[in-house]
Design a protein around this motif. Structure first.
Motif, mmCIF file in Angstrom:
data_model
loop_
_atom_site.group_PDB
_atom_site.id
_atom_site.type_symbol
_atom_site.label_atom_id
_atom_site.label_comp_id
_atom_site.label_asym_id
_atom_site.label_seq_id
_atom_site.Cartn_x
_atom_site.Cartn_y
_atom_site.Cartn_z
ATOM 1 N N PHE A 1 0.934 -1.270 -0.049
ATOM 2 C CA PHE A 1 0.367 -0.104 0.204
ATOM 3 C C PHE A 1 0.496 0.764 -0.007
ATOM 4 O O PHE A 1 0.571 2.213 -0.702
ATOM 5 N N ASN A 2 2.101 1.282 0.561
ATOM 6 C CA ASN A 2 2.854 2.410 1.225
ATOM 7 C C ASN A 2 4.250 2.199 0.054
ATOM 8 O O ASN A 2 5.275 3.315 -0.293
ATOM 9 N N ASN A 3 4.638 1.743 -1.148
ATOM 10 C CA ASN A 3 5.873 1.480 -2.627
ATOM 11 C C ASN A 3 6.959 1.032 -1.252
ATOM 12 O O ASN A 3 7.577 1.574 -2.131
ATOM 13 N N ASP A 4 6.661 0.185 -0.404
ATOM 14 C CA ASP A 4 7.717 0.222 0.484
ATOM 15 C C ASP A 4 8.568 -1.745 0.339
ATOM 16 O O ASP A 4 9.858 -1.505 0.871
ATOM 17 N N GLY A 5 7.969 -2.513 -0.497
ATOM 18 C CA GLY A 5 8.611 -3.409 -0.853
ATOM 19 C C GLY A 5 7.783 -4.313 0.027
ATOM 20 O O GLY A 5 8.445 -5.546 -0.052
ATOM 21 N N VAL A 6 7.546 -3.828 1.413
ATOM 22 C CA VAL A 6 6.583 -4.892 2.463
ATOM 23 C C VAL A 6 5.467 -5.309 1.853
ATOM 24 O O VAL A 6 4.015 -4.547 1.601
ATOM 25 N N VAL A 7 4.939 -6.449 2.024
ATOM 26 C CA VAL A 7 3.690 -7.120 1.782
ATOM 27 C C VAL A 7 2.505 -6.280 2.792
ATOM 28 O O VAL A 7 2.528 -6.594 4.353
ATOM 29 N N ASP A 8 1.954 -5.882 2.249
ATOM 30 C CA ASP A 8 1.052 -5.144 3.638
ATOM 31 C C ASP A 8 -0.406 -6.739 3.567
ATOM 32 O O ASP A 8 -0.834 -6.397 4.287
ATOM 33 N N SER A 9 -0.946 -6.789 2.910
ATOM 34 C CA SER A 9 -2.139 -8.209 2.935
ATOM 35 C C SER A 9 -1.691 -9.105 1.310
ATOM 36 O O SER A 9 -1.450 -8.626 0.543
ATOM 37 N N ARG A 10 -2.308 -10.354 2.066
ATOM 38 C CA ARG A 10 -2.544 -11.185 1.058
ATOM 39 C C ARG A 10 -3.556 -11.563 0.331
ATOM 40 O O ARG A 10 -4.742 -12.588 -0.249
ATOM 41 N N GLU A 11 -5.246 -10.871 1.298
ATOM 42 C CA GLU A 11 -6.684 -10.777 0.680
ATOM 43 C C GLU A 11 -6.832 -10.643 -0.843
ATOM 44 O O GLU A 11 -5.962 -9.779 -0.772
ATOM 45 N N MET A 12 -8.013 -11.405 -1.129
ATOM 46 C CA MET A 12 -8.110 -10.565 -2.688
ATOM 47 C C MET A 12 -9.041 -9.394 -2.665
ATOM 48 O O MET A 12 -8.614 -8.477 -3.235
ATOM 49 N N GLU A 13 -9.197 -8.581 -1.541
ATOM 50 C CA GLU A 13 -9.855 -7.502 -1.185
ATOM 51 C C GLU A 13 -9.891 -6.676 0.118
ATOM 52 O O GLU A 13 -10.759 -6.844 0.608
ATOM 53 N N PRO A 14 -9.008 -6.336 0.236
ATOM 54 C CA PRO A 14 -8.027 -5.044 1.075
ATOM 55 C C PRO A 14 -9.175 -4.277 1.251
ATOM 56 O O PRO A 14 -9.653 -3.815 0.277
ATOM 57 N N VAL A 15 -8.964 -4.032 2.269
ATOM 58 C CA VAL A 15 -9.817 -2.374 2.523
ATOM 59 C C VAL A 15 -8.413 -1.182 3.105
ATOM 60 O O VAL A 15 -7.726 -1.844 4.234
ATOM 61 N N VAL A 16 -7.974 0.302 2.232
ATOM 62 C CA VAL A 16 -7.800 0.943 2.965
ATOM 63 C C VAL A 16 -7.976 2.183 3.314
ATOM 64 O O VAL A 16 -9.045 2.416 2.427
ATOM 65 N N SER A 17 -7.186 2.814 3.881
ATOM 66 C CA SER A 17 -7.281 4.213 3.859
ATOM 67 C C SER A 17 -6.193 5.525 3.984
ATOM 68 O O SER A 17 -5.211 4.636 4.698
ATOM 69 N N PHE A 18 -6.354 6.659 4.237
ATOM 70 C CA PHE A 18 -5.024 7.351 4.764
ATOM 71 C C PHE A 18 -4.722 8.617 5.099
ATOM 72 O O PHE A 18 -6.160 8.878 4.097
ATOM 73 N N ASP A 19 -4.015 8.810 5.497
ATOM 74 C CA ASP A 19 -3.934 9.920 6.722
ATOM 75 C C ASP A 19 -3.235 10.918 5.593
ATOM 76 O O ASP A 19 -3.335 12.012 6.746
ATOM 77 N N GLU A 20 -2.660 10.971 4.818
ATOM 78 C CA GLU A 20 -1.862 12.402 4.009
ATOM 79 C C GLU A 20 -2.644 12.526 2.948
ATOM 80 O O GLU A 20 -2.388 11.864 2.221
ATOM 81 N N VAL A 21 -2.833 13.760 2.550
ATOM 82 C CA VAL A 21 -2.825 14.634 1.502
ATOM 83 C C VAL A 21 -1.757 13.994 0.580
ATOM 84 O O VAL A 21 -0.777 14.228 0.468
ATOM 85 N N GLY A 22 -2.167 13.462 -0.682
ATOM 86 C CA GLY A 22 -1.302 13.557 -1.793
ATOM 87 C C GLY A 22 -1.217 12.525 -3.037
ATOM 88 O O GLY A 22 -2.239 11.597 -2.650
ATOM 89 N N VAL A 23 -0.280 11.672 -3.494
ATOM 90 C CA VAL A 23 -0.518 10.795 -4.048
ATOM 91 C C VAL A 23 0.559 10.007 -4.006
ATOM 92 O O VAL A 23 1.280 9.113 -3.601
ATOM 93 N N HIS A 24 -0.072 8.474 -3.328
ATOM 94 C CA HIS A 24 0.169 7.134 -3.194
ATOM 95 C C HIS A 24 0.071 6.355 -4.415
ATOM 96 O O HIS A 24 -1.030 5.275 -5.048
ATOM 97 N N VAL A 25 1.420 5.125 -4.001
ATOM 98 C CA VAL A 25 1.513 4.296 -5.307
ATOM 99 C C VAL A 25 1.045 2.644 -4.392
ATOM 100 O O VAL A 25 1.210 2.842 -3.229
#
Length: 874
Positions: A491-515
């Motif tokens: 979720f944050n382009n750091d190379g770390v797996v954040d989820s292995r689900e088929m349909e994960p849910v996510v939210s962001f706390d910072e304004v800007g472009v997130h990869v």
């Protein structure tokens, strides 16, 4: 909704893209997103890898023997990249300061010499701003140029010195910004240099051998003329490399190898033809047909038929007219039919890229030696398979080849294809310019899955909003489902797996472009990655000031693109402008993305052809970016042409053919064209019932063929009548047409064209039109267009005062009709009656009256003579 930037909130690097749905005229900060299945591979033995590399506005590519990739960009850059082509791109030549990029112009193509490893020669085709401007002007506009440069390697580094340029030829100044052609290739067996040239938007050029347009040229590698070029034995033929023309219709250009082409966008040499040169040409069609034609050693002097023919048929027709070679005809007159042609059905409407699979490749026999081509509009790649079941007399016409679809990458705008080292490389202009590959994996071989991210987002995403992501549309092309696929979300382009689900849910706390990236594995070693960029926060806003909403453009009108931003963060806002010229189902780039405000837009275009008047318009796109947050929005406005209604009739008989912008219509006729457009009008002679009807005059005193500049006031409807005179002897050159009908007040005119639907409505447009009053100028010119900057001057045997347009006429004569425009002071920019034209009409009428009187006197004398004979006999 989470968003990347207002323009494209989610961008895919491998298998998907997201389209921003914008209302074309209303600009808001709330938008909708829909997902589209961007790619499909239709055969089981090929595998597509997307976004191998990124190149800005790419136009062509070629490979060096060591695998080095050379890519040209529209702006005038030549870049170099090393395998696997996803790393650093080095600019090895920059000629952007002299390259015109408006419309379809730009650095078009690159080719290396067959002995490149030893001599370092490479060849470029580009529009050169010879007179310091990029106007659409047949007198002092830019010229298309072919040049040779020398590539040097110094201590492992590579560079091209612009001073090594050797100019091989230049065309005449370009009347329009489209139909340039400009592809380059060396014949594998003869070593000659072949170059394709389009008709430059002028249909009179391809059948006129005194200019280079609409032709295939053939030269030696050092710019000499091959001894078997078709006009070598013509004593009148001359070199045209300095000015692109000979200035006389009886002096053909020695460089010409074949002719009769419209827009030969790309062509490809057949590597399996080792004993003679053979190539396939992709000639982009007009209203009906796309063509793939064959050329080479056996096609010296071939005439491919444009503008008389398009596809298998007469231009503007779809079937029923054969164009097979007539062995009894002179080679100068029969039309070489296309190898394969397809009609504009569905999304296929522009044949661009093409290449051969080599016979010794690792691909199967289903592909080896076969020709592959791509359609720019549908972004689909096809393979041509021979069937031998063609019928050019049927309706619809049937080709001897069937086009087998191999893959589709929607909206990618595939422009170039090259087969190299067992891989098909595809260069697309979509998504900013991308390089893709199509590889053969064979039957039964595991193919990588196709990762695809989708989202439930429907509105702009604010900080803290919840977003559901999904990998449901990711597929395994071998298994056909998702049951065995494994997913890894970052979720944050750091190379770390954040989820292995088929349909994960996510939210962001910072304004800007997130990869956000999704990696999909199939458990058999295959894997692919899809990425999107999600924007969080409020995108910047702006107001487009020029062009104004509802503004209607006229031909030749210029704009200064202007916008303003009212954001509190206005100091961080940047603007980027793009203009697209839409034509039927596709568009032509008219202004490449240009940074800044108050951006000048060159003169607005003329319609590409007669039928384009009702299906073409400009789209102005403004990208507004906040440099601090990275968020951006896109404003889009369609600018329609100002329509003018035109009426044409003939006298004393109707139901006759008149050629309007190279399109045949039948009188009486009513049609629409664009304001300030220079309309081409030509009256045709005809024969009927042992009588020859010859052209006598136009009601406005013009020549039989001429250009007529249209008014800029939609309330003025020009009405023209072509007058004929009947003679008693049929001329051998008279064209026999359908029986004329006696003109009567109740004759109903034919209406040509269907207006834009639903938004393009003539009445609505006329009511909302703005008043324009550009300065208009009557231009006189010699028949055969000499550019005043060129030498030598035209031969003195020409008659520069004539107004007749021959095929070699390049600088048209603009004539303003004396009616219905009565005054030069009507505040509508309408030209007044020209005194010379008025006097010409008067003298013409007096002459006609005098001839009629003489004829009557002759008849009376004959009758009197017969009466005397009868009296003597009595």
């Amino acid at each position: 909704m989470m968003m990347m930037r207002y323009r494209m909130m989610m961008r895919s690097s491998s298998s998907s893209f997201v389209v921003v749905a914008l209302h074309l005229l209303l600009f808001t900060t709330t938008i909708s997103i829909t997902t589209t299945n961007a790619q499909q591979v239709f055969v089981s033995d090929l595998e597509l890898t997307t976004d191998v590399g990124k190149f800005s506005s790419p136009t062509d590519l070629t490979f060096l023997s060591d695998g080095t990739l050379l890519v040209t960009s529209k702006s005038g850059l030549l870049q170099q990249s090393q395998p696997p082509y996803n790393g650093e791109k080095k600019i090895i030549l920059d000629i952007s300061s002299v390259v015109c990029t408006n419309g379809e112009r730009g650095l078009s193509s690159v080719e290396v010499h067959p002995d490149f490893d030893n001599n370092g020669y490479l060849y470029l085709f580009y529009p050169y701003a010879k007179y310091g401007n990029c106007n659409e002007d047949a007198n002092d506009g830019p010229v298309n140029r072919l040049s040779r440069f020398t590539y040097h390697r110094n201590d492992g580094d590579s560079v091209i010195d612009a001073s090594t340029e050797v100019v091989f030829f230049e065309t005449p100044s370009l009347l329009t910004d489209h139909h340039n052609g400009g592809d380059i290739a060396f014949g594998p067996s003869d070593g000659y240099l072949y170059v394709t040239l389009g008709d430059a938007g002028d249909q009179s050029t391809p059948q006129d051998h005194s200019n280079l347009f609409g032709s295939i040229l053939r030269l030696t590698d050092d710019n000499e003329i091959p001894e078997d070029n078709p006009f070598v034995n013509n004593k009148e033929a001359v070199r045209c490399h300095e000015h692109g023309q000979s200035y006389h219709p009886d002096q053909p250009c020695l460089e010409i190898f074949a002719w009769g082409l419209r827009n030969p966008f790309k062509f490809s040499m057949n590597p399996s033809a080792t004993k003679k040169t053979e190539f396939y040409v992709n000639d982009v069609g007009a209203a009906s047909w796309e063509e793939v034609s064959v050329g080479g050693t056996d096609y010296v002097g071939a005439n491919y038929g444009w503008p008389a023919r398009e596809g298998y048929c007469k231009q503007g027709h779809n079937c029923g007219e054969t164009c097979e070679k007539d062995e009894s005809s002179s080679s100068s007159f029969y039309y070489e039919p296309p190898l394969h042609a397809y009609n504009h059905f569905g999304d296929d409407a522009a044949v661009t890229a093409g290449t051969f699979v080599t016979t010794d490749s690792s691909w199967s026999d289903d592909y080896n030696g076969k020709y592959l081509y791509a359609d720019f509009v549908s972004s689909t790649v096809f393979r041509l398979d021979y069937t031998g079941k063609g019928d050019v007399t049927s309706c619809p016409v049937v080709s001897n080849y069937t086009a087998v679809p191999l893959m589709e990458y929607a909206k990618s705008d595939i422009a170039v294809m090259k087969f190299f080292a067992n891989t098909l490389y595809l260069l697309s202009r979509g998504f900013g310019g991308r390089l893709h590959t199509l590889s053969y994996v064979g039957a039964g071989t595991n193919r990588a899955p196709q990762a695809k991210i989708t989202t439930n987002a429907t509105t702009v995403v604010a900080v803290g909003d919840v977003l559901r992501l999904s990998a449901v549309e990711s597929i395994d092309p071998d298994e056909g489902d998702t049951t065995k696929l494994k997913y890894e979300w970052d979720f944050n382009n750091d190379g770390v797996v954040d989820s292995r689900e088929m349909e994960p849910v996510v939210s962001f706390d910072e304004v800007g472009v997130h990869v956000v990236s999704l990696k999909v594995r199939d458990g058999k070693g295959g894997r692919t990655t899809d990425t999107i960029e999600i924007g969080v926060g409020t995108p910047p806003t702006a107001t487009m000031l020029i062009p104004q909403e509802g503004h209607l453009f006229q031909v030749g009108e210029s704009f200064v693109l202007t916008a303003e931003s009212t954001d509190d963060d206005a100091n961080t806002i940047t603007f980027s402008w793009e203009v697209r010229q839409h034509h039927s189902t596709h568009y032509h780039p008219y202004l490449e993305p240009t940074e800044g405000n108050f951006v000048p837009l060159q003169a607005s275009p003329a319609p590409e052809d007669f039928l384009a008047t009702t299906n073409s318009y400009l789209e102005v796109r403004l990208t507004v970016t906040n440099r601090r947050t990275g968020l951006f929005s896109v404003l889009s406005r369609n600018v329609m042409p100002q329509l003018i209604t035109v009426h044409i009739d003939s006298s004393p008989v109707s139901n006759q053919t008149v050629v309007v912008d190279d399109y045949e219509v039948t009188t009486p006729v009513t049609f629409v064209t664009w304001a300030s457009h220079s309309l081409s009008l030509q009256a045709t002679d005809f024969g009927y019932d042992d009588n020859n009807y010859q052209f006598q005059s136009w009601s406005h005193g013009a020549a039989q063929k001429h250009l007529m500049r249209m008014p800029n006031n939609p309330n003025v409807e020009p009405r023209f009548v072509v007058n004929y005179v009947r003679t008693n002897t049929m001329s051998p050159t008279t064209t026999t047409t359908m029986a004329p009908t006696t003109k009567s007040p109740t004759a109903k005119p034919t209406t040509i064209g269907t207006l834009f639907s639903p938004s393009f409505n003539a009445t609505t447009i006329l009511e909302s039109a703005m008043s324009h009053n550009p300065t208009t100028t009557v231009v006189s010119s010699p028949t055969f267009r000499p550019t005043t900057r060129m030498t030598p001057p035209p031969p003195t045997t020409l008659e520069p005062t004539t107004t007749t347009m021959s095929p070699s006429t390049r600088n048209p004569i603009f004539i303003f009709p004396p009616r219905p425009f009565q005054s030069n002071n009507d505040n509508n920019g309408q030209p007044s009656t020209n005194n010379n034209n008025t006097m010409a009409i008067i003298f013409s009428s007096l002459g006609a009256c005098f001839l009629t009187m003489i004829t009557c006197v002759g008849c009376l004398l004959v009758l009197q003579h017969k009466k005397k004979k009868r009296r003597r006999r009595g």
